[in-house]
Design an enzyme around this catalytic site. Structure first.
Site, mmCIF file in Angstrom:
data_model
loop_
_atom_site.group_PDB
_atom_site.id
_atom_site.type_symbol
_atom_site.label_atom_id
_atom_site.label_comp_id
_atom_site.label_asym_id
_atom_site.label_seq_id
_atom_site.Cartn_x
_atom_site.Cartn_y
_atom_site.Cartn_z
ATOM 1 N N THR A 16 28.682 -41.325 -2.831
ATOM 2 C CA THR A 16 28.072 -39.503 -3.282
ATOM 3 C C THR A 16 26.776 -39.842 -4.895
ATOM 4 O O THR A 16 27.529 -40.075 -5.622
ATOM 5 C CB THR A 16 28.618 -38.220 -3.922
ATOM 6 O OG1 THR A 16 29.810 -38.429 -2.471
ATOM 7 C CG2 THR A 16 28.381 -37.471 -4.422
ATOM 8 N N GLN A 76 27.750 -41.970 6.747
ATOM 9 C CA GLN A 76 29.440 -41.180 6.695
ATOM 10 C C GLN A 76 29.625 -40.396 7.220
ATOM 11 O O GLN A 76 28.845 -38.935 6.169
ATOM 12 C CB GLN A 76 30.002 -41.904 5.231
ATOM 13 C CG GLN A 76 31.526 -41.979 4.996
ATOM 14 C CD GLN A 76 31.876 -42.471 3.719
ATOM 15 O OE1 GLN A 76 31.293 -40.833 3.149
ATOM 16 N NE2 GLN A 76 32.482 -42.563 3.448
ATOM 17 N N HIS A 89 34.705 -40.784 7.451
ATOM 18 C CA HIS A 89 35.522 -40.304 6.501
ATOM 19 C C HIS A 89 36.803 -40.134 6.535
ATOM 20 O O HIS A 89 36.814 -38.952 7.006
ATOM 21 C CB HIS A 89 34.582 -39.652 5.781
ATOM 22 C CG HIS A 89 34.510 -39.866 3.580
ATOM 23 N ND1 HIS A 89 36.343 -40.540 3.653
ATOM 24 C CD2 HIS A 89 33.978 -39.587 2.753
ATOM 25 C CE1 HIS A 89 35.931 -39.914 2.721
ATOM 26 N NE2 HIS A 89 34.544 -39.635 1.898
ATOM 27 N N ASN A 112 40.333 -40.504 0.871
ATOM 28 C CA ASN A 112 39.934 -39.916 -0.588
ATOM 29 C C ASN A 112 40.204 -38.550 -0.182
ATOM 30 O O ASN A 112 39.615 -37.387 -1.343
ATOM 31 C CB ASN A 112 38.375 -39.937 -1.048
ATOM 32 C CG ASN A 112 38.330 -41.319 -1.221
ATOM 33 O OD1 ASN A 112 39.049 -41.952 -1.377
ATOM 34 N ND2 ASN A 112 36.917 -41.445 -1.517
ATOM 35 N N TYR A 154 39.628 -36.177 1.594
ATOM 36 C CA TYR A 154 39.088 -34.698 2.437
ATOM 37 C C TYR A 154 39.289 -33.954 3.916
ATOM 38 O O TYR A 154 40.774 -34.869 4.227
ATOM 39 C CB TYR A 154 37.500 -35.804 3.251
ATOM 40 C CG TYR A 154 36.982 -35.426 1.642
ATOM 41 C CD1 TYR A 154 36.406 -34.639 0.916
ATOM 42 C CD2 TYR A 154 36.823 -37.210 1.018
ATOM 43 C CE1 TYR A 154 36.198 -34.471 -0.352
ATOM 44 C CE2 TYR A 154 36.040 -37.009 -0.516
ATOM 45 C CZ TYR A 154 35.700 -35.605 -1.202
ATOM 46 O OH TYR A 154 35.480 -35.664 -2.515
ATOM 47 N N ARG A 198 36.703 -45.156 7.360
ATOM 48 C CA ARG A 198 37.598 -45.294 5.791
ATOM 49 C C ARG A 198 38.319 -44.326 5.818
ATOM 50 O O ARG A 198 38.579 -43.463 5.618
ATOM 51 C CB ARG A 198 36.214 -44.922 5.072
ATOM 52 C CG ARG A 198 36.723 -45.733 3.288
ATOM 53 C CD ARG A 198 35.391 -45.262 2.564
ATOM 54 N NE ARG A 198 35.162 -46.185 1.090
ATOM 55 C CZ ARG A 198 34.287 -45.888 -0.306
ATOM 56 N NH1 ARG A 198 34.562 -44.299 0.275
ATOM 57 N NH2 ARG A 198 34.403 -47.056 -0.223
ATOM 58 N N ASN A 234 41.409 -36.397 -4.646
ATOM 59 C CA ASN A 234 41.715 -35.016 -5.043
ATOM 60 C C ASN A 234 42.521 -34.352 -3.991
ATOM 61 O O ASN A 234 43.178 -33.793 -3.022
ATOM 62 C CB ASN A 234 40.297 -34.734 -3.603
ATOM 63 C CG ASN A 234 38.897 -34.797 -3.994
ATOM 64 O OD1 ASN A 234 38.878 -34.776 -4.765
ATOM 65 N ND2 ASN A 234 38.191 -35.938 -2.921
ATOM 66 N N GLY A 294 31.087 -50.820 -4.650
ATOM 67 C CA GLY A 294 30.101 -49.158 -5.336
ATOM 68 C C GLY A 294 29.502 -49.160 -6.464
ATOM 69 O O GLY A 294 28.023 -49.450 -6.500
HETATM 70 C C1 8OZ Z 1 32.073 -38.626 -5.832
HETATM 71 C C2 8OZ Z 1 31.989 -37.564 -6.276
HETATM 72 C C3 8OZ Z 1 31.776 -36.382 -4.759
HETATM 73 C C4 8OZ Z 1 32.002 -37.189 -3.838
HETATM 74 C C5 8OZ Z 1 34.584 -39.791 -1.683
HETATM 75 C C6 8OZ Z 1 32.805 -38.586 -0.601
HETATM 76 O O1 8OZ Z 1 35.279 -39.410 -2.661
HETATM 77 C C7 8OZ Z 1 33.401 -38.844 -2.060
HETATM 78 C C8 8OZ Z 1 32.908 -38.406 -3.634
HETATM 79 C C9 8OZ Z 1 33.015 -38.981 -4.337
HETATM 80 O O2 8OZ Z 1 34.001 -39.899 -1.274
#
Ligand code: 8OZ
Length: 367
Positions: free
Chosen positions: A25, A97, A178, A181, A183, A230, A238, A325
């Site tokens: 990102t 992604q 995705h 992480n 989400y 992923r 998060n 990364g």
């Molecule tokens: C860092 C900042 C904002 C989003 C992820 C899409 O961790 C992100 C993300 C990473 O998968």
């Protein structure tokens, strides 16, 4: 024994080497529209075996941060066309992604200023970034509302439409789902974020249902050979946690094994942080063995904190692809640097998120 520099097949994707640019990102897409600068950035890195784009929202509801790109409007698709053309011109391969942030969002970013959506109405203890008076500010994520079961087919359909647009219109070689992480799809998977009592909560089978429905809808539309996914079994990113991740991901990986995916992309440990978490043990070798035992033939991609020695070892141990990364932020010619044992440029954290060319397209390649 293959090395990092040998070609490999990942589903339909023939990759020139086993070095992958991880999704990163960078918040340089005002109004969610990819820019010519992004085309330059990705094409500079086209010697990677595969480029995975930064996370890209499948809908406005899926947006959670300022200036991240989308894949749902004509201007966004036109912007991505220029990115994929530049990468292909430079001889590279690129997948996008597909991202729905779920509860990791803010009312300011949502359609009509509404609440972000989630499996359950549980606020994530995490921050997002908004632009206020032209400057980025970190803010707490908003309290989400629980999705009604009747809304889930629409979300599955939105993922599918984004995948179709990605390959048919925007020129991508494939997509990466995705599922990591913290989400939306990971929120459904993990017990801390999912307290549903319907077919999408409770048992492992139920919590995995949305991720698998999304994956089947996408492979049905564009083919498994152009689809990767992923996953991050134990990341605390998060504010997600699962009480028993090994059987959860064992189920997920066995189901994914039947879908002929191009690759499985695993974040080992805490995303961007420690590879080992004492309070969250996980057996990644067992996960890979379960995938192969269930007939999974996709490439196995590993990620998180890899340097050359660790990457070489991973390939010797049977990984097919290694995603880098932070090293890719600072080294557009990472493949050559690794091959020649050349020193790496150091990434500048201050320019990771937002801004322009500085810290983005101005890292030097070797002469
Ligand atoms: C860092 C900042 C904002 C989003 C992820 C899409 O961790 C992100 C993300 C990473 O998968």
């Amino acid at each position: 024994m293959p090395t990092l520099f040998d070609p490999v097949q990942a589903g339909d994707l023939h990759l020139a080497n086993r070095i992958v640019m991880a999704p990163l990102t960078r918040n340089r897409a005002p109004d969610a529209i990819p820019t010519p600068l992004m085309a330059e950035y990705y094409s500079q890195r086209a010697s990677a075996g595969l480029l995975i784009t930064e996370a890209t929202a499948i809908s406005q509801q899926g947006q959670g941060y300022a200036d991240v790109p989308g894949l749902y409007g004509t201007e966004q698709l036109d912007g991505w066309k220029k990115v994929t053309a530049a990468v292909h011109q430079a001889g590279g391969k690129i997948v996008v992604q597909l991202w729905h942030v779920g509860r990791v969002s803010h009312t300011d970013l949502q359609p009509g200023g509404g609440k972000p959506v989630a499996p359950s109405a549980i606020t994530a203890k995490t921050k997002t970034v908004l632009i206020r008076d032209g400057a980025p500010v970190f803010v707490d994520t908003s309290e989400p509302r629980a999705l009604d079961a009747g809304e889930l087919p629409g979300i599955v359909h939105t993922y599918q439409a984004a995948a179709r647009n990605a390959v048919e219109t925007a020129g991508f070689d494939g997509v990466e789902i995705h599922g990591a992480n913290g989400y939306l799809l990971d929120q459904f998977l993990k017990s801390s974020a999912n307290q549903r009592t319907d077919d999408y909560g409770g048992s492992i089978e139920n919590r995995a249902r949305l991720l698998l429905e999304v994956t089947r809808a996408i492979t049905g539309a564009i083919g498994g050979g152009r689809t990767g996914i992923r996953l991050s079994p134990v990341t605390p990113a998060n504010d997600v946690f699962d009480a028993d991740p090994q059987p959860l991901f064992d189920h997920v990986i066995r189901e994914l094994a039947t879908l002929n995916l191009a690759y499985i992309h695993i974040i080992e440990g805490a995303t961007g942080g420690p590879r080992e978490l004492p309070d969250r043990p996980f057996d990644y070798a067992a996960l890979k063995a379960a995938y192969r035992a269930a007939g999974g033939k996709g490439a196995w991609m590993v990620n998180n904190g890899y340097d050359q020695a660790l990457a070489d070892q991973a390939v010797q141990d049977g990984a097919d692809l290694v995603a880098f990364g932070k090293a890719y932020i600072a080294n557009p010619d990472l493949v050559r640097r690794l091959r020649e044992g050349a020193p790496l440029n150091t990434p500048d954290k201050a320019t990771f998120y937002g801004g322009g060319a500085q810290g983005y397209t101005d890292y030097p390649a070797l002469a």
